[in-house]
Design a protein around this motif. Structure first.
Motif, PDB file in Angstrom:
ATOM      1  N   ASP A  18      -9.676  -2.620  -0.113  1.00  0.00           N
ATOM      2  CA  ASP A  18      -8.473  -1.809  -0.336  1.00  0.00           C
ATOM      3  C   ASP A  18      -8.530  -0.505   0.442  1.00  0.00           C
ATOM      4  O   ASP A  18      -7.818   0.442   0.145  1.00  0.00           O
TER       5      ASP A  18
ATOM      6  N   TYR B 149      -3.081  -3.605   2.843  1.00  0.00           N
ATOM      7  CA  TYR B 149      -1.862  -4.386   3.031  1.00  0.00           C
ATOM      8  C   TYR B 149      -2.113  -5.887   2.929  1.00  0.00           C
ATOM      9  O   TYR B 149      -1.196  -6.661   2.647  1.00  0.00           O
TER      10      TYR B 149
ATOM     11  N   ARG C  76      -2.468  -9.117  -4.575  1.00  0.00           N
ATOM     12  CA  ARG C  76      -2.183  -8.122  -5.611  1.00  0.00           C
ATOM     13  C   ARG C  76      -2.319  -8.674  -7.030  1.00  0.00           C
ATOM     14  O   ARG C  76      -2.410  -7.913  -7.981  1.00  0.00           O
TER      15      ARG C  76
ATOM     16  N   GLU D 152      -2.766  -1.557  -7.536  1.00  0.00           N
ATOM     17  CA  GLU D 152      -1.392  -1.055  -7.632  1.00  0.00           C
ATOM     18  C   GLU D 152      -1.356   0.451  -7.407  1.00  0.00           C
ATOM     19  O   GLU D 152      -0.467   0.965  -6.714  1.00  0.00           O
TER      20      GLU D 152
ATOM     21  N   TYR E 131      -1.649   1.118  -3.730  1.00  0.00           N
ATOM     22  CA  TYR E 131      -0.372   0.883  -3.078  1.00  0.00           C
ATOM     23  C   TYR E 131       0.583   2.062  -3.303  1.00  0.00           C
ATOM     24  O   TYR E 131       1.293   2.489  -2.386  1.00  0.00           O
TER      25      TYR E 131
END
Length: 511
Positions: free
Chosen positions: A429, A435, A439, A504, A507
């Motif tokens: 990550d 990317y 997930r 998450e 991200y």
């Protein structure tokens, strides 16, 4: 003319061959090279760290087998092209064979020897800086609009190689504005060329917009970790040190463009240099961020020194060549890893290299090897030891095992070597690997590569039935020395929930 052209191409061939002959085959790809090679498997209009141009060469490298020759081919090629453009600038100034030879020496004796042998965005970036300089010089000399279009194309392609091309583009335009050459801004073709540059850069700029400008977050992270250690005094000293064997050549170029009467026509290049250095000081740029501004100064300096040493002063030509050769030979083992780590470490000790700062890493401490060299060691050992942990599992456990690395160098290296060791894809990550990270993956077993020596003390370890450090990187010269390989088996729901939330959150930093 033919003689000069042949001489340039002979030197270009030498420039291409020499790094292959010098680098010891004991070394592996560099940490950053693994990242950029991985991007070749995930072609896009942009990435977290860089624009997309290098990923095309990474894709071609994989197409041709992914060996070290091809990894080094592209940066080496851009080094050759940059030298050719530098030699062309010398030619257009009226320089002869001696000036061309002087302009060639920094590509063998100095920082360019290393930079143009690392598969990173810098080699194409510096080529486009030089092409921008060439197009501006030719427009100043001839005022032909085609050179403005070359300028626009160079800026556009440069911007999809590395965003810092904008630093030079802004600096050279500001330099023109401060000189009589400001009349260029009255030429509508300059703006047409600007539109071409924007169109070339448009897909990448849209990618950045759609991904919430990850380059801004990436630069903030760099500033918080690496760039905050960059001080003005060290940055300026490094501008001399990086090309110390040939420093007098670019200083002569700066004098010629900035102070001499004959160089008044080209004063914009001196101003551009001042603006580049100032901007990088303000932005806390690393020392090598400025390397793109020097080829044009080297061309001016080589031309000026050739003229200076004409007729009765020809004795100086021997001095101008002997100094780079003597100092350059001493610096070669610092620019490229020409011998195994043990031999290099002894050489640096004998030469008191630590006093120069060239053995100082990002932690501001001296180490046995330069950081770049240490970043070329231990990767296959790491992969093999992860494979050993993976192969200790039965086929059922293997099918439910997730392979994860803490940083992009580790993830890139294992993915590079994984075919040799029959490993599945490895995830991470960190950097652009985020990317490509699944997930919603449910993890039963986990093999983790981490440089966190306290990893086994973290609370999540209790969420597995078992956790064992199976091995570590033992190469004493590797920057990854001590990196752990840990096998976790039998996760619970709490871990999977925590892991999904972690990804998450990562991200969300880019939203």
């Amino acid at each position: 003319m033919k003689r000069t052209r042949n001489f340039i191409y002979l030197l270009a061939v030498i420039k291409f061959i020499v790094p292959y002959l010098l680098q010891n085959n004991y070394y592996e790809p560099h940490r950053d090279e693994f990242l950029y090679l991985a991007e070749g498997h995930h072609l896009a209009f942009g990435f977290m760290e860089v624009p997309p141009l290098l990923s095309i060469f990474a894709w071609l490298t994989h197409l041709f087998g992914g060996g070290m020759f091809w990894i080094k081919f592209w940066p080496n090629l851009f080094g050759v092209l940059t030298f050719i453009m530098t030699a062309k600038i010398v030619q257009k100034l009226g320089g002869g064979l001696f000036a061309i030879f002087l302009a060639f020496l920094p590509f063998i004796f100095g920082a360019y020897l290393r930079l143009f042998f690392l598969f990173q965005p810098n080699p194409p970036e510096i080529f486009f800086w030089t092409l921008i300089a060439y197009s501006v010089l030719r427009y100043i000399q001839m005022e032909k609009n085609k050179y403005l279009y070359i300028l626009g194309i160079s800026i556009g392609l440069g911007m999809i190689s590395k965003y810092s091309v904008a630093v030079f583009a802004v600096s050279i335009l500001a330099g023109l504005l401060l000189t009589p050459q400001r009349k260029i801004f009255a030429n509508r073709h300059l703006y047409y060329a600007g539109i071409i540059a924007l169109l070339i850069f448009l897909p990448t700029s849209l990618w950045e917009y759609n991904h919430h400008f990850p380059i801004v977050v990436h630069m903030k992270q760099l500033n918080d970790t690496q760039l905050r250690y960059v001080g003005p005094a060290g940055f300026l000293a490094d501008q001399l040190l990086m090309n110390i064997p040939c420093v007098f050549i670019w200083l002569a170029g700066l004098y010629f463009t900035g102070f001499s009467y004959k160089g008044k026509k080209y004063r914009a290049f001196a101003w551009a240099y001042v603006f580049v250095i100032t901007l990088l000081l303000v932005l806390h740029g690393k020392n090598y961020y400025a390397l793109g501004v020097y080829p044009v100064l080297l061309a001016f300096g080589a031309y000026h020194l050739e003229k200076f040493s004409e007729s009765r002063l020809k004795i100086w030509r021997y001095v101008f060549v002997i100094i780079p050769f003597i100092l350059g030979v001493l610096f070669i083992p610092i620019m490229l890893p020409v011998a195994k780590p043990e031999s290099l470490a002894k050489y640096y000790e004998v030469m008191n290299t630590a006093k120069t700062g060239l053995l100082k890493w990002e932690d501001l401490k001296n180490h046995p090897l330069p950081q770049d060299f240490a970043d070329m060691l231990g990767w296959e050992e790491m992969t093999q030891k992860m494979a050993n942990a993976y192969n200790s599992l039965d086929s059922n456990d293997k099918a439910h095992t997730f392979l994860f690395c803490d940083n992009y160098g580790e993830a890139g290296a294992v993915n590079y070597y994984r075919y040799k060791y029959n490993l599945p894809e490895v995830y991470g990550d960190n950097g652009s690997f985020l990317y490509w990270m699944p997930r919603n993956e449910h993890i039963d077993n986990l093999i983790l590569i981490t440089d966190d020596q306290e990893e086994m003390q973290h609370p999540f370890v209790k969420d597995f039935k078992s956790a064992v450090v199976t091995d570590s990187v033992t190469n004493i010269y590797a920057r990854e020395r001590g990196t752990l390989i840990i096998l976790f088996k039998g996760s619970n729901d709490a871990f999977n929930k925590m892991f999904r939330e972690k990804i998450e959150d990562d991200y969300n930093k880019f939203k």
